[in-house]
Design an enzyme around this catalytic site. Structure first.
Site, PDB file in Angstrom:
ATOM      1  N   CYS A 151       0.682  -1.340  -0.107  1.00 18.64           N
ATOM      2  CA  CYS A 151      -0.716   0.106  -0.224  1.00 18.64           C
ATOM      3  C   CYS A 151       0.650   1.355   0.362  1.00 18.64           C
ATOM      4  O   CYS A 151       2.221   1.326   0.792  1.00 18.64           O
ATOM      5  CB  CYS A 151      -0.889  -0.095   0.849  1.00 18.64           C
ATOM      6  SG  CYS A 151      -2.518   1.445   1.416  1.00 18.64           S
ATOM      7  N   CYS A 191       0.252   5.299   7.257  1.00 14.00           N
ATOM      8  CA  CYS A 191      -0.506   4.374   7.866  1.00 14.00           C
ATOM      9  C   CYS A 191       0.903   3.676   9.341  1.00 14.00           C
ATOM     10  O   CYS A 191       0.987   2.543   8.679  1.00 14.00           O
ATOM     11  CB  CYS A 191      -1.840   4.304   8.003  1.00 14.00           C
ATOM     12  SG  CYS A 191      -2.472   4.517   6.848  1.00 14.00           S
ATOM     13  N   CYS A 234      -0.322  -0.221  10.500  1.00 13.41           N
ATOM     14  CA  CYS A 234       0.186  -1.222   9.303  1.00 13.41           C
ATOM     15  C   CYS A 234       1.282  -1.487   8.614  1.00 13.41           C
ATOM     16  O   CYS A 234       1.873  -1.358   7.929  1.00 13.41           O
ATOM     17  CB  CYS A 234      -1.069  -0.317   8.431  1.00 13.41           C
ATOM     18  SG  CYS A 234      -1.653  -1.153   7.168  1.00 13.41           S
ATOM     19  N   CYS A 264     -16.119  -9.423   5.564  1.00 13.25           N
ATOM     20  CA  CYS A 264     -15.617  -8.502   5.894  1.00 13.25           C
ATOM     21  C   CYS A 264     -14.263  -8.410   4.719  1.00 13.25           C
ATOM     22  O   CYS A 264     -13.416  -8.866   5.135  1.00 13.25           O
ATOM     23  CB  CYS A 264     -15.175  -7.602   6.571  1.00 13.25           C
ATOM     24  SG  CYS A 264     -16.589  -7.659   7.976  1.00 13.25           S
ATOM     25  N   CYS A 318     -19.171  -6.709   3.758  1.00 12.30           N
ATOM     26  CA  CYS A 318     -18.902  -5.082   4.084  1.00 12.30           C
ATOM     27  C   CYS A 318     -17.118  -5.090   3.522  1.00 12.30           C
ATOM     28  O   CYS A 318     -16.652  -6.215   3.153  1.00 12.30           O
ATOM     29  CB  CYS A 318     -18.360  -5.166   5.926  1.00 12.30           C
ATOM     30  SG  CYS A 318     -17.630  -4.210   6.539  1.00 12.30           S
ATOM     31  N   CYS A 348     -19.541   1.947   8.730  1.00 12.21           N
ATOM     32  CA  CYS A 348     -18.658   0.503   9.684  1.00 12.21           C
ATOM     33  C   CYS A 348     -17.677   1.672  10.048  1.00 12.21           C
ATOM     34  O   CYS A 348     -16.447   1.760   8.912  1.00 12.21           O
ATOM     35  CB  CYS A 348     -18.395  -0.580   8.860  1.00 12.21           C
ATOM     36  SG  CYS A 348     -17.049  -1.312  10.505  1.00 12.21           S
ATOM     37  N   ARG A 397     -17.995  -3.909  17.785  1.00 12.92           N
ATOM     38  CA  ARG A 397     -16.966  -4.125  17.512  1.00 12.92           C
ATOM     39  C   ARG A 397     -15.675  -4.784  17.805  1.00 12.92           C
ATOM     40  O   ARG A 397     -15.268  -3.423  17.998  1.00 12.92           O
ATOM     41  CB  ARG A 397     -16.930  -4.461  15.790  1.00 12.92           C
ATOM     42  CG  ARG A 397     -16.337  -6.248  15.498  1.00 12.92           C
ATOM     43  CD  ARG A 397     -16.903  -5.941  13.896  1.00 12.92           C
ATOM     44  NE  ARG A 397     -17.760  -5.963  13.458  1.00 12.92           N
ATOM     45  CZ  ARG A 397     -18.214  -4.817  13.068  1.00 12.92           C
ATOM     46  NH1 ARG A 397     -17.579  -4.116  12.476  1.00 12.92           N
ATOM     47  NH2 ARG A 397     -19.602  -4.748  12.317  1.00 12.92           N
TER      48      ARG A 397
HETATM   49  N1  SAM Z   1      -6.976   1.031   3.292  1.00  9.15           N
HETATM   50  C1  SAM Z   1      -8.230   0.506   3.776  1.00  9.15           C
HETATM   51  C2  SAM Z   1      -7.975   1.714   5.207  1.00  9.15           C
HETATM   52  O1  SAM Z   1      -6.456   2.294   5.097  1.00  9.15           O
HETATM   53  O2  SAM Z   1      -9.485   2.239   5.071  1.00  9.15           O
HETATM   54  C3  SAM Z   1      -8.155  -0.658   4.067  1.00  9.15           C
HETATM   55  C4  SAM Z   1      -7.858  -1.186   5.096  1.00  9.15           C
HETATM   56  S1  SAM Z   1      -7.080  -0.990   6.493  1.00  9.15           S
HETATM   57  C5  SAM Z   1      -6.016  -2.033   6.795  1.00  9.15           C
HETATM   58  C6  SAM Z   1      -8.413  -1.643   7.609  1.00  9.15           C
HETATM   59  C7  SAM Z   1      -7.978  -1.125   9.000  1.00  9.15           C
HETATM   60  O3  SAM Z   1      -7.681  -1.343   9.579  1.00  9.15           O
HETATM   61  C8  SAM Z   1      -7.555   0.524   9.708  1.00  9.15           C
HETATM   62  O4  SAM Z   1      -7.818   1.588   9.275  1.00  9.15           O
HETATM   63  C9  SAM Z   1      -7.655   0.293  11.011  1.00  9.15           C
HETATM   64  O5  SAM Z   1      -8.195   0.807  11.525  1.00  9.15           O
HETATM   65  C10 SAM Z   1      -7.305  -1.492  10.715  1.00  9.15           C
HETATM   66  N2  SAM Z   1      -5.731  -1.576  11.544  1.00  9.15           N
HETATM   67  C11 SAM Z   1      -4.832  -1.458  10.623  1.00  9.15           C
HETATM   68  N3  SAM Z   1      -3.445  -1.936  11.408  1.00  9.15           N
HETATM   69  C12 SAM Z   1      -4.055  -2.581  12.779  1.00  9.15           C
HETATM   70  C13 SAM Z   1      -2.838  -3.026  13.325  1.00  9.15           C
HETATM   71  N4  SAM Z   1      -2.040  -3.263  13.535  1.00  9.15           N
HETATM   72  N5  SAM Z   1      -3.528  -2.962  14.358  1.00  9.15           N
HETATM   73  C14 SAM Z   1      -5.102  -2.206  14.681  1.00  9.15           C
HETATM   74  N6  SAM Z   1      -5.990  -2.256  13.801  1.00  9.15           N
HETATM   75  C15 SAM Z   1      -5.533  -2.260  12.802  1.00  9.15           C
HETATM   76 FE1  SF4 Z   2      -2.612   1.166   3.038  1.00 11.32          FE
HETATM   77 FE2  SF4 Z   2      -2.802  -0.243   6.116  1.00 11.32          FE
HETATM   78 FE3  SF4 Z   2      -3.277   3.032   5.896  1.00 11.32          FE
HETATM   79 FE4  SF4 Z   2      -5.032   1.154   4.681  1.00 11.32          FE
HETATM   80  S1  SF4 Z   2      -4.423   1.101   6.888  1.00 11.32           S
HETATM   81  S2  SF4 Z   2      -4.712   2.364   3.453  1.00 11.32           S
HETATM   82  S3  SF4 Z   2      -4.199  -0.468   4.252  1.00 11.32           S
HETATM   83  S4  SF4 Z   2      -1.354   1.437   5.352  1.00 11.32           S
END
Ligand code: SAM
Ligand code: SF4
Ligand code: DTB
Length: 343
Positions: A47, A51, A54, A91, A124, A184, A256
């Site tokens: 990606c 973030c 992530c 989801c 979802c 959500c 959730r």
């Molecule tokens: N890329 C899309 C986005 O950012 O909306 C969808 C996938 S993203 C991985 C979905 C959500 O997963 C993030 O917004 C975050 O809230 C949660 N998430 C991701 N990594 C995480 C982690 N290490 N621990 C807890 N929640 C996490």
């Molecule tokens: Fe990309 Fe992870 Fe951020 Fe979603 S949360 S936009 S998958 S870096």
């Protein structure tokens, strides 16, 4: 619900808070059942976004490899298996900044959604940023709810993500609402935020009009190689408090208890269910991180005598209410001119 009231609730003695949350929970969810949701990462890793929690960001050496969008047949096998184990919501997550209409990958996603939605589960998806047309197309294809988290307060967000803004996230949520899809939207505990940050996030979420259909409360899974690796687990009472305040602030939402359950005791999870959590991710994997095994969750729900919810795939998005502002952007920008014409 405004920050001052959230703060008052959050500051109550622990038992007073969970007692109030329990009363709200019982009034709105008298069956006391838990919704089981299965997560599947249909496009993993690589990606563009940064973030900092992530593992799927291409910027960190997390060990998660970039994969192509999974084929529909493989996804259908996983969706059917999820339904067979008792999940009522499926989801699908994609590691994208967002999607654009007319692209091959978006067409593929629509095709996947059409087929998955024929299985009778709630569907979802979480694909990142959406414009109004993409939101409408997803709704028409059969998406029940769109997951797009705000993750933390507007103030703390720039410390966590720099490649997109809080306002970008709010714009997508508004597009989802305008298309008539359920929202959500939740966040993550344990990103170095204060209690006030958590409550400011909840203020924004609970002031959406309509309120979200579900609110995932994730506890950080500290992924190796990310800037958040090695962070301590969130205090169990803090998780329960956040669940309780969320239940009171968004009474009709599914709350959730999301990522982080592998680092929680059964007793902590039981307290979360008591305080108003009524949905979990079910299955031994989240997107890339671990989740408790199905057998372990079955045992826990059975020990607690908790039943599970029926699916509601045809559910309509909650309606707009009363005199609250019509869009989340307007809701958050009340103190400053947001430039969207609402002031
Ligand atoms: N890329 C899309 C986005 O950012 O909306 C969808 C996938 S993203 C991985 C979905 C959500 O997963 C993030 O917004 C975050 O809230 C949660 N998430 C991701 N990594 C995480 C982690 N290490 N621990 C807890 N929640 C996490
Ligand atoms: Fe990309 Fe992870 Fe951020 Fe979603 S949360 S936009 S998958 S870096
Ligand atoms: C949400 O709030 N939590 C889920 C789902 N929505 C997409 C994702 C949790 C991801 C945990 C980290 C991982 O598996 O990589």
């Amino acid at each position: 619900m405004l920050f001052a009231e959230l703060k008052r609730l959050h500051s109550l003695p622990f038992f007073d808070l969970i007692q109030q949350a329990r009363a709200v929970h019982q009034a709105n969810w008298p069956e006391g059942e838990i919704q089981l949701c299965t997560l599947l990462s249909i496009k993993t890793g690589g990606c563009s976004e940064d973030c900092s929690y992530c593992a799927q960001s291409a910027r960190y050496k997390s060990g998660v490899e970039s994969e192509r969008l999974m084929g529909k047949d493989q996804i259908m096998v996983r969706a059917q298996a999820a339904r067979d184990t008792g999940s009522t919501r499926f989801c699908m997550g994609a590691a994208w900044r967002g999607v654009r209409g007319g692209t091959q990958r978006f067409e593929q996603v629509l095709d996947i959604v059409r087929d998955v939605s024929s299985l009778g589960m709630e569907v979802c998806v979480t694909l990142g940023e959406l414009g109004p047309d993409e939101a409408k197309a997803l709704k028409e294809a059969g998406v029940t709810a769109y997951n797009h988290n705000l993750d933390t307060s507007p103030e703390h967000y720039p410390n966590i993500v720099t490649t997109h803004t809080y306002e970008d996230r709010l714009r997508t949520i508004r597009n989802v609402q305008d298309a008539g899809m359920s929202v959500c939207c939740g966040g993550i505990l344990g990103l170095g935020e204060t209690n006030d940050d958590r409550l400011k996030m909840l203020e924004v979420i609970s002031e959406f009009n309509p309120q979200p259909e579900s609110v995932p409360i994730n506890s950080l899974m500290p992924m190796p190689g990310t800037p958040m690796a090695g962070k301590d687990p969130v205090d169990a009472f803090d998780v329960v408090r956040m669940i309780a305040v969320t239940r009171i602030a968004v009474p009709k939402a599914k709350v959730r208890l999301s990522a982080g359950r592998t680092r929680m005791s059964d007793e902590t999870q039981a307290l979360c269910f008591f305080a108003g959590a009524n949905s979990i991710f079910y299955g031994d994997k989240l997107l890339t991180a671990k989740n408790p095994a199905v057998e372990k969750d079955r045992e826990l729900l059975s020990k607690l005598g908790l039943g599970t919810q029926q699916p509601n795939p045809a559910m309509s998005a909650p309606g707009v209410e009363g005199d609250r502002p019509l869009s989340p952007a307007c809701a958050v920008e009340e103190e400053a001119d947001c430039g969207c014409g609402c002031a």
